[in-house]
Design an enzyme around this catalytic site. Structure first.
Site, PDB file in Angstrom:
ATOM      1  N   CYS A 182       0.837  -1.200   0.000  1.00 55.16           N
ATOM      2  CA  CYS A 182       0.000   0.000   0.000  1.00 55.16           C
ATOM      3  C   CYS A 182       0.877   1.257   0.000  1.00 55.16           C
ATOM      4  O   CYS A 182       1.600   1.502  -0.949  1.00 55.16           O
ATOM      5  CB  CYS A 182      -0.984  -0.040   1.162  1.00 55.16           C
ATOM      6  SG  CYS A 182      -2.378   1.090   0.951  1.00 55.16           S
TER       7      CYS A 182
ATOM      8  N   HIS B 185      -3.721  -5.375   0.480  1.00 54.98           N
ATOM      9  CA  HIS B 185      -3.217  -5.781   1.803  1.00 54.98           C
ATOM     10  C   HIS B 185      -3.195  -7.305   1.936  1.00 54.98           C
ATOM     11  O   HIS B 185      -4.215  -7.917   2.252  1.00 54.98           O
ATOM     12  CB  HIS B 185      -4.085  -5.174   2.907  1.00 54.98           C
ATOM     13  CG  HIS B 185      -3.895  -3.703   3.068  1.00 54.98           C
ATOM     14  ND1 HIS B 185      -2.914  -3.160   3.861  1.00 54.98           N
ATOM     15  CD2 HIS B 185      -4.546  -2.657   2.498  1.00 54.98           C
ATOM     16  CE1 HIS B 185      -2.972  -1.841   3.794  1.00 54.98           C
ATOM     17  NE2 HIS B 185      -3.951  -1.505   2.968  1.00 54.98           N
TER      18      HIS B 185
ATOM     19  N   GLU C 108      -1.950  -8.994   4.266  1.00 51.83           N
ATOM     20  CA  GLU C 108      -1.963  -9.402   5.676  1.00 51.83           C
ATOM     21  C   GLU C 108      -3.360  -9.625   6.229  1.00 51.83           C
ATOM     22  O   GLU C 108      -3.511 -10.281   7.265  1.00 51.83           O
ATOM     23  CB  GLU C 108      -1.212  -8.369   6.537  1.00 51.83           C
ATOM     24  CG  GLU C 108      -1.900  -7.029   6.692  1.00 51.83           C
ATOM     25  CD  GLU C 108      -1.616  -6.044   5.565  1.00 51.83           C
ATOM     26  OE1 GLU C 108      -1.847  -4.848   5.771  1.00 51.83           O
ATOM     27  OE2 GLU C 108      -1.183  -6.471   4.471  1.00 51.83           O
TER      28      GLU C 108
ATOM     29  N   GLY D 253      -3.513 -14.700  37.376  1.00 55.46           N
ATOM     30  CA  GLY D 253      -4.443 -15.708  36.874  1.00 55.46           C
ATOM     31  C   GLY D 253      -4.798 -15.471  35.426  1.00 55.46           C
ATOM     32  O   GLY D 253      -5.437 -16.300  34.788  1.00 55.46           O
TER      33      GLY D 253
ATOM     34  N   VAL E 212      -3.804 -14.807  31.305  1.00 50.81           N
ATOM     35  CA  VAL E 212      -3.000 -15.628  30.392  1.00 50.81           C
ATOM     36  C   VAL E 212      -1.519 -15.274  30.478  1.00 50.81           C
ATOM     37  O   VAL E 212      -0.665 -16.153  30.624  1.00 50.81           O
ATOM     38  CB  VAL E 212      -3.495 -15.463  28.935  1.00 50.81           C
ATOM     39  CG1 VAL E 212      -2.597 -16.236  27.976  1.00 50.81           C
ATOM     40  CG2 VAL E 212      -4.933 -15.945  28.804  1.00 50.81           C
TER      41      VAL E 212
ATOM     42  N   SER F   7       0.478 -13.636  32.742  1.00 51.16           N
ATOM     43  CA  SER F   7       1.232 -13.955  33.963  1.00 51.16           C
ATOM     44  C   SER F   7       1.270 -15.463  34.207  1.00 51.16           C
ATOM     45  O   SER F   7       2.244 -15.991  34.744  1.00 51.16           O
ATOM     46  CB  SER F   7       0.663 -13.218  35.180  1.00 51.16           C
ATOM     47  OG  SER F   7      -0.587 -13.732  35.571  1.00 51.16           O
ATOM     48  N   SER F   8       0.214 -16.171  33.786  1.00 49.46           N
ATOM     49  CA  SER F   8       0.195 -17.634  33.952  1.00 49.46           C
ATOM     50  C   SER F   8       1.264 -18.296  33.093  1.00 49.46           C
ATOM     51  O   SER F   8       1.960 -19.224  33.537  1.00 49.46           O
ATOM     52  CB  SER F   8      -1.184 -18.189  33.586  1.00 49.46           C
ATOM     53  OG  SER F   8      -2.179 -17.703  34.457  1.00 49.46           O
TER      54      SER F   8
END
Length: 525
Positions: free
Chosen positions: A86, A181, A183, A236, A238, A240-241
Site C-alpha cells: 500500500c 493488503h 496481511e 491468573g 494468560v 502472567s500464567s
C-alpha cells in the site's frame, strides 16, 4: 541452544497503518522472527539489525504531502529483498524514481486484481482463471493514491480497472510492491503471498516455532538470572500464567509468585489459581488476601479513572509488602508482551492518545531495586497462548477471555461495594457457564456481566421485588481495536436471564448490550 531462532529475521517499517501488527503476526505465523520499527529508524540501526528482507507497511499519509514519511536510504543500500505494501509501495516507487498520483476513484474494500505479469512473488498463486486464461486474485484494497509510473527495472504484475499498477515487480533485485493488503484475511491468498516473500524470496528458515521459542526463552532466562531469586505478580490471566509456567520450568524453586486477591476477582478464581500453580505445578505462590483493603479504599469513589488508579496503587502497595518479606530477591518478572513494547514506543513519540489508564501505569516503587525479567516481550498474544499450550497449561486457561486488571472494579458502575461484587460474581458465573453449555464461549472474544447501580421492579411468585439491574456484554473481534456485539441465540439469552433472576435474589432485571466498538468501548468503564 543449537540454533539462533532470531538469525533469520524480517524488518517491518511502520508508516502508521492500523494493519502493521497484523503483518508481523502473519510473518510470525509463517515461522519467521520479525520486528516492527518506525519508518524513521536510523540507517545504522537498520544495518545492525541485519534483516533477510524488509517490508514497508502501509500508512494513512499521501506521498505528495511535504512532510510525508519516507523509507530510510539503508532500505535500498542493503540490497536485500524488499516488499512495499500500500503506502509502502507508493513511497518505494517515488523514492526510486517512479510517480504517484491521487486517484479520482478511491478503492476501499474487496477488489479483484488480474495478474497480468510474471514474477516469483505471485507465481502459481491465484483465486480464479477466466476464459482467456487471465489469473485473478480476491484482495482487500484501502487506498486513494496510486502508482502511475514505475521506477526503472520494474514491470506490472497485477492491475484493476481503476488501478493499472496494482502490483509491480523487479525480480532481479527482489523488489516488489502491492497496492492491496496481503496481511488481512479478506485477501484469500495473502498468507501464501507473504510466505512466498519471506521463505522463498528472502530465504528464511521457519525457526520461529512454539517449541523453539520455549527452548530459547528458557536458555535466555537461565543466562540472565543465574542462581538468583525471581518474584512474579501472578494474576491468573494468560500472560502472567504463561510467565509463571515458563519460569518454573526454567528456574524451579528460584521463582516465588505473589497472588494478590483484591476481592474483585471472578467466582472461585483465587482458589483456581492456587490449585493450578501451587498444588498441580508445585510453584511457590504466596496468596495475599487484601479484599478489605481494596474495598475500603474504593468506598465512596464513583469515578472510573479514580477507581483504576486506587486499584493500581493498592495492588503495588500490597505487592510491595509481600516482596519486602522475601529475602535476596534480585529479579522481578513481568508479563509484558510485544504490543505493550510497540505501544510504549508509540507513546514516546507523543502520538498515542490515552482512552483509559492501565491499572499498572506508574509501575512499582522506585526503591524496589529489581532487575526486570520479561520472557514474553517479543511475543504477540496469539503466540503467548501457543506457548502456554506448549508448556502444558490447560486449553481453557490459555484461551480464557480477557479480564481487566482492575477486575470487577470497572464492571461495577459507580461505587464498588462487597454486596455488588458478590452479586456480579454470581451473575457472571451463570453467563459464562451457559455460554459454554451452548458452545458459544469460544465463538465470542469476550463476554461478561456489568452491574448497574439502579433498581427495577420485578415480580417473583406473588411478591414484588425491587432489586438491581445487570447487563450482559458479549463481543466478537479479531484485534480488540474494533468489535461487533455477538448475535447470541435468543434461547441462550433467555436461559441466562431466567437463571440470574431466579437464582440471585438481589437482581430483578437482565439487559443485553448491543453496542459495537466504535463508538462504544468493550468495557463499560
Amino acid at each position: 541452544m543449537s540454533q539462533d531462532i532470531h538469525a533469520h529475521r524480517i524488518l517491518i517499517l511502520d508508516f502508521g497503518s492500523q494493519y502493521t501488527q497484523l503483518i508481523a503476526r502473519r510473518v510470525r505465523e509463517i515461522g519467521v522472527y520479525c520486528e516492527i520499527h518506525p519508518f524513521d529508524m536510523s540507517n545504522e540501526a537498520i544495518i545492525a539489525f541485519a534483516p533477510r528482507g524488509i517490508i514497508l507497511a502501509g500508512g494513512p499519509e499521501s506521498v505528495h504531502e511535504a512532510d510525508s514519511p519516507r523509507a530510510p536510504q539503508a532500505v535500498f543500500d542493503l540490497k536485500v529483498p524488499l516488499f512495499g505494501i500500500c503506502y509502502g509501495m507508493q513511497t518505494m516507487a517515488e523514492q526510486m524514481g517512479g510517480k504517484v498520483q491521487g486517484s479520482d476513484l478511491r478503492e476501499f474494500g474487496y477488489a479483484r486484481v488480474d495478474v497480468v505479469g510474471k514474477a516469483r512473488l505471485l507465481d502459481g498463486i491465484e483465486d480464479h482463471v477466466d476464459d482467456d486464461g487471465v489469473l485473478g486474485l480476491d484482495v482487500w484494497m484501502s487506498h486513494g493514491d496510486k502508482v502511475t509510473e514505475m521506477p526503472a527495472g520494474f514491470h506490472i504484475l497485477a492491475s484493476t480497472p481503476s488501478c493499472p499498477i496494482a502490483a509491480m515487480a523487479d525480480d532481479a533485485r527482489a523488489y516488489y510492491g502491492v497496492q492491496f493488503h496481503p496481511e488481512v484475511t479478506h485477501t484469500k491468498q495473502g498468507l501464501r503471498i507473504l510466505s512466498r516473500f519471506v521463505l522463498d524470496i528472502c530465504g528464511c528458515a521457519a525457526l520461529w516455532t512454539p517449541s523453539n521459542i520455549v527452548d530459547d526463552a528458557i536458555a535466555t532466562v537461565r543466562a540472565q538470572v543465574g542462581s538468583s531469586k525471581v518474584l512474579l505478580g501472578l494474576s491468573g490471566g494468560v500472560d502472567s500464567s504463561v510467565v509463571a509456567a515458563l519460569l518454573h520450568k526454567a528456574i524451579g524453586d528460584q521463582l516465588t509468585c505473589v497472588f494478590v486477591d483484591n476481592g474483585l476477582l471472578r467466582l472461585h478464581e483465587g482458589d483456581q489459581v492456587m490449585a493450578m500453580f501451587a498444588e498441580n505445578m508445585g510453584v511457590k505462590v504466596i496468596r495475599a488476601n487484601a479484599e478489605d483493603k481494596f474495598l475500603g479504599r474504593l468506598a465512596g469513589v464513583a469515578d472510573p479513572e479514580e477507581k483504576r488508579k486506587i486499584i493500581g496503587r493498592t495492588f503495588i502497595e500490597v505487592f510491595d509488602e509481600e516482596a519486602t518479606k522475601l529475602q535476596d530477591v534480585k529479579f522481578l518478572a513481568q508479563g509484558t508482551i510485544y504490543p505493550d513494547v510497540i505501544e510504549s514506543a508509540g507513546a514516546k513519540t507523543g502520538k498515542a492518545h490515552v482512552i483509559k489508564s492501565h491499572h499498572n501505569v506508574g509501575g512499582l516503587p522506585e526503591d524496589m531495586q529489581f532487575e526486570l525479567v520479561e520472557p514474553l516481550r517479543e511475543l504477540f498474544k496469539d503466540e503467548v497462548r501457543k506457548i502456554g499450550l506448549e508448556l502444558g497449561l490447560p486449553y481453557d486457561m490459555v484461551y480464557r477471555h480477557p479480564f481487566p486488571g482492575p477486575g470487577l472494579g470497572v464492571r461495577i458502575l459507580g461505587e464498588v461495594k462487597k454486596e455488588y461484587a458478590d452479586l456480579l460474581r454470581q451473575a457472571d458465573h451463570i453467563f459464562i457457564e451457559e455460554l459454554r453449555a451452548f458452545d458459544w464461549y469460544h465463538k465470542t472474544s469476550q463476554a461478561f456481566v456489568v452491574f448497574q447501580p439502579v433498581k427495577s421492579v420485578g415480580v417473583v411468585g406473588d411478591g414484588r421485588r425491587y432489586a438491581w439491574v445487570v447487563a450482559l456484554r458479549a463481543v466478537e473481534t479479531i484485534d480488540f481495536m474494533t468489535a461487533r456485539w455477538a448475535h447470541l441465540p435468543y434461547e441462550l439469552l433467555e436461559k441466562v436471564s431466567n437463571r440470574i433472576i431466579n437464582e440471585i435474589a438481589g437482581i430483578s432485571r437482565v439487559t443485553y448490550d448491543v453496542s459495537s466498538k466504535p463508538p462504544a468501548t468493550i468495557e463499560w468503564e
